[in-house]
Enzyme design. Structure first.
Site, PDB file in Angstrom:
ATOM      1  N   GLU A   1       0.890  -1.060   0.126  1.00  8.01           N
ATOM      2  CA  GLU A   1       0.080  -0.064   0.078  1.00  8.01           C
ATOM      3  C   GLU A   1       0.860   1.074  -0.061  1.00  8.01           C
ATOM      4  OE1 GLU A   1      -3.699  -1.897   2.815  1.00  8.01           O
ATOM      5  OE2 GLU A   1      -2.533   0.032   3.392  1.00  8.01           O
TER       6      GLU A   1
ATOM      7  N   HIS B   1      -1.603   3.570   8.936  1.00  6.18           N
ATOM      8  CA  HIS B   1      -2.657   2.503   8.361  1.00  6.18           C
ATOM      9  C   HIS B   1      -2.048   1.237   9.141  1.00  6.18           C
ATOM     10  CE1 HIS B   1      -5.024  -0.566   5.676  1.00  6.18           C
ATOM     11  NE2 HIS B   1      -5.669  -0.455   6.855  1.00  6.18           N
TER      12      HIS B   1
END
Length: 284
Positions: free
Chosen positions: A100, A156
């Protein structure tokens, strides 16, 4: 009737002036943001609508190593007026094949980027790194806000490692302070900081929570999820006297785009399973 209309106009002007007098910042986990989602005309309209609310937005769960979706997003954000938004994006991050990126989009007429770096959390191949997706840290300058220099640290967190990763943000704070001599730091993102991932008994082991240096702006009682769950996964935490003083009271909230735009459950969940969390800073 004329009096009511005049009062309504005055209230609208007051609200616009208040909005113009703030800098709005958000973190938004857009689930699996990439070419497929950005190619969906309906979804792209709502991405632009939501992100246009903000002067700085940190987008997580970006899966776009060639930046095709990011390019399309910026084209749409800048459609009406060129250079309304610019961006900076991290390298793809992740321990295995799943990667990501952290994406910052910002208004260059409101803020500029002074510096940025990728936090070094240890040897990934050796298996002793701290984060699944180590923070990409950006230092901003705003000539218009009460706090002119501040850093944003996104995270995250991996759900099963949320406690240790949130705790390790304390070490990131020390690293930023040592690197830049900067105490005004905003931590934000999908920390997975609630429900079964961080229980009430585990907060005492998280330095980012127990240290008086930090203010948690999104409470444990908040719901930042689009689905039927009620979890305060997404958070905003601020450090530094100037930054803390610049926060507009009660401005840190999840933005419920489903209610705001009257969306069906299906469409809202197609956009993301998370709401953005936002906060505003006072301008001078």
């Amino acid at each position: 009737m004329r009096y009511t209309g005049l009062m309504g106009t005055l209230l609208t002007l007051v609200n616009l002036l208040q909005l113009a007098g703030t800098l709005r910042i958000a973190a938004f986990n857009i689930r699996t943001f990439g070419e497929t989602k950005m190619s969906n005309a309906t979804l792209s309209v709502y991405f632009v609508k939501i992100l246009s609310r903000y002067d700085i937005a940190v987008i997580q769960e970006v899966r776009d190593s060639h930046l095709v979706a990011v390019g399309k997003l910026l084209d749409e954000l800048n459609r009406d007026k060129p250079d309304t938004y610019r961006y900076v994006v991290s390298e793809p991050l992740g321990r295995k094949s799943y990667k990501e990126q952290y994406l910052f989009v910002y208004r260059p007429d409101q803020v500029s980027i002074l510096d940025s770096y990728q936090y070094d959390d240890g040897c990934e191949p050796c298996g002793n790194d701290t984060f699944s997706r180590e923070p990409a840290i950006v230092k901003f300058f705003s000539p218009y806000t009460e706090v002119q220099e501040f850093a944003i640290v996104p995270l995250h967190a991996a759900p099963t490692e949320a406690v240790s990763e949130i705790d390790a943000l304390y070490d990131v704070y020390l690293d930023v302070w040592q690197k830049w001599g900067l105490e005004d730091i905003m931590f934000m993102g999908d920390f997975n900081a609630g429900c079964s991932y961080v229980t009430s008994s585990q907060w005492s082991s998280i330095r980012l929570r127990t240290s008086p240096i930090f203010q948690w702006l999104i409470p444990d009682s908040a719901d930042t999820t689009v689905t039927s769950t009620h979890c305060a996964y997404d958070r905003i935490v601020v450090a530094g006297a100037l930054l803390q003083a610049a926060v507009v009271p009660n401005s840190a909230v999840p933005f419920d785009f489903q209610a705001e735009y009257g969306l069906s459950n299906q469409l809202a969940e197609a956009i993301s399973d998370h709401y953005p969390v936002e906060v505003t800073l006072r301008k001078i």
